[in-house]
Design an enzyme around this catalytic site. Structure first.
Site, PDB file in Angstrom:
ATOM      1  N   ASP A  85       0.846  -1.184   0.000  1.00  0.00           N
ATOM      2  CA  ASP A  85       0.000   0.000   0.000  1.00  0.00           C
ATOM      3  C   ASP A  85       0.885   1.240   0.000  1.00  0.00           C
ATOM      4  OD1 ASP A  85      -3.248   0.224   1.028  1.00  0.00           O
ATOM      5  OD2 ASP A  85      -2.065   2.055   0.956  1.00  0.00           O
ATOM      6  N   HIS A 145       0.249   3.770   1.877  1.00  0.00           N
ATOM      7  CA  HIS A 145       0.007   4.461   3.134  1.00  0.00           C
ATOM      8  C   HIS A 145       0.817   3.895   4.299  1.00  0.00           C
ATOM      9  CE1 HIS A 145      -3.647   5.282   0.723  1.00  0.00           C
ATOM     10  NE2 HIS A 145      -3.514   6.476   1.257  1.00  0.00           N
ATOM     11  N   SER A 157      -5.604  10.985   2.162  1.00  0.00           N
ATOM     12  CA  SER A 157      -6.095   9.713   2.697  1.00  0.00           C
ATOM     13  C   SER A 157      -5.252   9.216   3.868  1.00  0.00           C
ATOM     14  CB  SER A 157      -6.120   8.655   1.591  1.00  0.00           C
ATOM     15  OG  SER A 157      -4.891   8.598   0.907  1.00  0.00           O
TER      16      SER A 157
END
Length: 376
Positions: free
Chosen positions: A190, A192, A285
């Site tokens: 990911d 993130h 995000s």
């Protein structure tokens, strides 16, 4: 790529394409022409194309086969992905040079300075949370891939520019580097950070706030509780369309332990009912997605509630510009705005068409020379 490999690549593609294309011709047998087919404006061609696409036999099989060939033979995925080692995936935004990146970098720095000035006009402090790139924190898993010269220089240039402009921006790279010795700070598959990485960043930011901005109101105790641990296929796996046929080839899923933060003795919804909040969080995000619990970690370490104005999918500038024009900021400004800003977005262009060009020009016009000079 040398000539024999290129020839093999084309031949394999042809072997895959020819039989499926022949099968697809059968799908045209049940095609029904529009009542008023128009050739000159392309509507008939679009109608045929849409029918062909919807009835293409073995479409998903073809996608999976080609993705598997690229992945196994060449170690590649779709554009947007960099495949590292040990199941690590990265966004190519952290590696590739950006067309017009230097100019865009200066433009974005001017906007950042303009944001600070507009907030200062309402006696609101700005704290910039510059999130280091995943490839900067975990270069050891990138294999032979190396960021471009612009990408390598982004984090220190960003910090130097905002520091010279008088904008507070604590270093988050050091705490995250120390934290990765105890727990993963970013997810393998990911773009993130993990809840642990978000918590490390929140603690570092809160230490700066406590020494610089006495927040109004009485401290409030927040606690963070672990929830279930689940398998997480990261957003970068979308650039490897191997499922369902070759789903087993995908890197193993991350293990994500969800967290939830709440006020001690609070009934639940009342946590967000207070109107006079001393802190506002704006960002991407990294802040908006509750899976990382960044807002919750900030509440716990700041010992204050906050309003979260972060948005997913638009980068860091758009949600901030929306917040600057919001009634909430106009009528009930906080003491502090924490602006979460991943470093990779600094040289990227942004779709700001929803904002008035004259307003944007005025926002950039303040002290833009300070940041432009510092960015060189």
């Amino acid at each position: 790529m040398n000539r024999p490999v290129t020839t093999l690549y084309v031949a394999l593609f042809s072997l895959l394409l020819v039989p499926t294309s022949l099968l697809a011709l059968g799908g045209l047998a049940d095609y029904k022409q529009p009542d008023e087919p128009r050739v000159l404006d392309g509507s008939l061609a679009k109608s045929v194309e849409r029918h062909y696409d919807e009835h293409f036999p073995l479409k998903q099989v073809g996608i999976n086969l080609w993705a598997a060939l690229e992945y196994l033979a060449f170690g590649e995925g779709r554009a947007g992905l960099v495949i590292g080692q040990d199941g690590w995936l990265y966004s190519d935004e952290e590696f590739d040079p950006v067309a017009g990146g230097q100019r865009q970098l200066r433009d974005n720095l001017e906007l950042i300075r303009g944001v600070q000035q507009r907030l200062a006009q309402q006696d609101v402090h700005l704290l910039l949370a510059i999130v280091p790139a995943k490839s900067r924190l975990y270069p050891e898993h990138a294999g032979a891939h190396r960021p471009s010269a612009l990408q390598r220089s982004l984090y220190p240039r960003f910090h130097r520019a905002v520091r010279d402009a008088g904008i507070a921006a604590p270093d988050l790279l050091g705490p995250l580097q120390a934290g990765k010795q105890q727990a993963p700070m970013f997810l393998r598959t990911d773009t993130h950070w993990t809840p642990q990485g978000a918590e490390v960043a929140a603690r570092a930011l809160s230490e700066v706030v406590r020494s610089a901005v006495p927040l109004r109101g009485e401290p409030q105790e927040f606690v963070t509780e672990p929830l279930e641990t689940r398998a997480h296929q990261g957003d970068l796996t979308r650039f490897l369309p191997l499922g369902p046929l070759f789903e087993g080839l995908l890197p193993s899923a991350d293990s994500l332990q969800l967290r939830q933060t709440h006020a001690v003795g609070d009934g639940g919804d009342a946590l967000f009912a207070e109107a006079d909040l001393p802190v506002a969080l704006v960002g991407t995000s990294y802040s908006a997605n509750p899976a990382w619990n960044f807002a919750g970690a900030l509440r716990q370490h700041l010992q204050r509630d906050l309003a979260n104005h972060a948005e997913e999918g638009g980068g860091p500038l758009v949600p901030m510009l929306k917040y600057l024009q919001s009634e909430e900021l106009k009528n009930n400004p906080p003491q502090l705005v924490i602006w979460e800003f991943p470093e990779r977005y600094l040289p990227m262009g942004n779709d700001l068409s929803e904002f008035d060009p004259q307003w944007l020009a005025a926002l950039r016009g303040g002290e833009q020379r300070t940041l432009a000079a510092a960015s060189r």
